[in-house]
Design an enzyme around this catalytic site. Structure first.
Site, PDB file in Angstrom:
ATOM      1  N   SER A 135       0.881  -1.353   0.076  1.00 31.73           N
ATOM      2  CA  SER A 135      -0.034  -0.073   0.014  1.00 31.73           C
ATOM      3  C   SER A 135       0.891   1.313  -0.007  1.00 31.73           C
ATOM      4  O   SER A 135       1.657   1.549  -0.926  1.00 31.73           O
ATOM      5  CB  SER A 135      -0.863  -0.042   1.184  1.00 31.73           C
ATOM      6  OG  SER A 135      -2.130   0.884   1.013  1.00 31.73           O
ATOM      7  N   ASP A 180      -8.922  -5.187  -5.646  1.00 34.63           N
ATOM      8  CA  ASP A 180      -8.714  -3.889  -4.677  1.00 34.63           C
ATOM      9  C   ASP A 180      -9.482  -2.982  -4.681  1.00 34.63           C
ATOM     10  O   ASP A 180      -9.819  -2.247  -5.712  1.00 34.63           O
ATOM     11  CB  ASP A 180      -7.205  -3.803  -4.951  1.00 34.63           C
ATOM     12  CG  ASP A 180      -6.372  -2.757  -4.337  1.00 34.63           C
ATOM     13  OD1 ASP A 180      -7.445  -2.246  -3.228  1.00 34.63           O
ATOM     14  OD2 ASP A 180      -5.447  -2.539  -4.400  1.00 34.63           O
ATOM     15  N   HIS A 217      -7.426  -5.755  -1.302  1.00 36.90           N
ATOM     16  CA  HIS A 217      -6.301  -4.923  -0.942  1.00 36.90           C
ATOM     17  C   HIS A 217      -5.149  -5.356  -0.103  1.00 36.90           C
ATOM     18  O   HIS A 217      -3.745  -5.273  -0.170  1.00 36.90           O
ATOM     19  CB  HIS A 217      -6.567  -3.561  -0.707  1.00 36.90           C
ATOM     20  CG  HIS A 217      -5.516  -2.677  -0.336  1.00 36.90           C
ATOM     21  ND1 HIS A 217      -4.883  -2.133  -1.516  1.00 36.90           N
ATOM     22  CD2 HIS A 217      -5.123  -1.937   0.909  1.00 36.90           C
ATOM     23  CE1 HIS A 217      -3.894  -1.201  -1.042  1.00 36.90           C
ATOM     24  NE2 HIS A 217      -4.092  -1.128   0.486  1.00 36.90           N
TER      25      HIS A 217
END
Length: 421
Positions: free
Chosen positions: A232, A326, A360
């Site tokens: 991320s 995601d 994600h």
């Protein structure tokens, strides 16, 4: 005959290792429910259950017997672990103290009723985050706040710096597990930890340069280069590190952006602005969760083009791990941008692995998929995407792909031993 729960490896193993679960002493064809119940360090209870039928010999082998329903269905030998769900909604399953194991209680209950009561057998399995011989060393060197994990043996070992995202703090569980596969791994904090800044404002790349220098100067780290692993926000920081700093030869990005995000990035006399966003573009799911996939501006368009990280300056290859579901941001789109950008500048195409049905938060194997949880940065319940079964399989494969990539580019090895499950 007494009902016996048989676990292999017996007693304990590392969290990222598969576990073989068998039950003996049942009646032929007997209906049973298996239930797993660990608690995290804060006492929060997680549970998963599945209904099964014993075979004609009164045995149940989860490697051969499909679940008939419950938290999951079908042939899922590790389903009782990856399908764990919190009793408290949106509570994240994570390991804070890697020096202690998670103790998972496994129970065999009679029947297929919604709430079976009679316990036929039970066992406890301890799942560790430090393999035998792995050393954990807190690091307070200059400004660097981190923990170094070293594999057993004399070394030196291929080195990796591990970065998490916008939640902040010092997350050690991925680094501790990866070190068990032969890497010296530095879990690096960069805000919201000890005397580091409380908020993610105006990030300076010199801090991360100190961490790279620390690793390259460490006697147990095999030079002349190291690798980076980022998830991320940690991923775009790794891209910036690979692009501007020396001594980096392999970079793995898990659902990352190719532009600098959240806050401006400074290095010497240069500043990369953050990618623009409009929180007003968020949507709310049917379950009342915040979905932010569409809030981010397109980094290919002006004025956000200035937030793009100059990947063409990087030395060494990239591996992009992409969850196609995601919902934090458009990881697949960003990986496409990276590939086109690198090739346009005469660089090798990056390796990109797409995982349909993965969201994600791609963690090491058997972590319960974090489809939704309270975002540490925004403080709201967020939808991160993913279908639990597909996401769990993606975590197993991605973990092996990450090890293979680092061994190849840092250690000259071609492959790793793959999981049997």
């Amino acid at each position: 005959m007494a009902v016996t729960v048989i676990l292999e490896p017996a007693g304990r193993c590392c969290w990222d290792e598969p576990m073989h679960i068998m039950v003996r002493g049942l009646a032929p064809g007997q209906q049973v429910t298996l239930r797993a119940s660990p608690r995290d360090e804060k006492g929060a209870l997680f549970r998963a259950h599945a209904r099964y039928c014993a075979d004609g010999g009164g045995e149940l082998d989860l490697a051969r017997a499909p679940a008939l329903g419950g938290s999951f269905a079908g042939l899922e030998p590790m389903g009782l672990i990856w399908a764990l769900e919190p009793e408290k909604p949106f509570w994240r399953f994570m390991k804070r103290d890697v020096q202690t194991p998670f103790a998972v209680e496994l129970e065999v209950l009679d029947g297929h009723e919604p709430e079976p009561q009679r316990v036929l057998g039970r066992a406890v399995h301890k799942r560790d985050f430090l393999r035998p011989g792995v050393r954990r060393e807190p690091v307070r060197a200059g400004r660097v706040r981190a923990t170094l994990f070293l594999p057993p043996g004399m070394g030196p070992f291929p080195g990796v710096i591990d970065l998490f995202g916008s939640g902040g703090g010092l997350c050690e569980y991925r680094a501790s597990l990866l070190s068990g596969h032969g890497f010296a791994v530095l879990a690096l904090a960069y805000f919201r930890f000890e005397d580091l800044p409380e908020y993610l404002n105006d990030v300076h790349l010199e801090y991360f340069e100190e961490a790279v220098d620390f690793m390259l100067q460490h006697p147990k780290v095999k030079g002349p280069n190291i690798g980076l692993l980022g998830f991320s926000k940690g991923g775009d920081l790794c891209l910036s590190m690979a692009s501007f700093l020396k001594g980096i030869t392999a970079t793995v990005l898990i659902n990352s952006c190719v532009a600098n995000t959240i806050t401006p990035l400074h290095y010497k006399d240069m500043t990369i602005p953050s990618l623009g966003n409009d929180l007003g573009k968020h949507t709310i799911t049917e379950s009342g969760l915040m979905d932010c996939v569409n809030i981010w501006n397109n980094p290919l368009e002006e004025p956000d083009h200035r937030s793009l990280i100059p990947l063409e300056k990087a030395q060494g290859p990239f591996l992009f791990i992409v969850g196609k579901d995601d919902h934090n941001w458009k990881s697949e789109f960003y990986a496409h941008i990276a590939s086109a950008w690198l090739q346009a500048h005469g660089k090798d195409r990056p390796q990109i692995i797409y995982y349909p049905g993965a969201g994600h938060c791609i963690d090491p194997p058997y972590f319960p998929p974090r489809i939704a949880s309270v975002h540490a940065f925004l403080g709201q319940a967020m939808f991160f995407g993913g279908e639990p079964g597909a996401h769990s399989k993606a975590q197993v494969d991605a973990w092996q792909q990450i090890q293979t990539f680092f061994h190849k580019h840092l250690d000259g090895k071609k492959s790793v031993k793959h999981s049997k499950i």
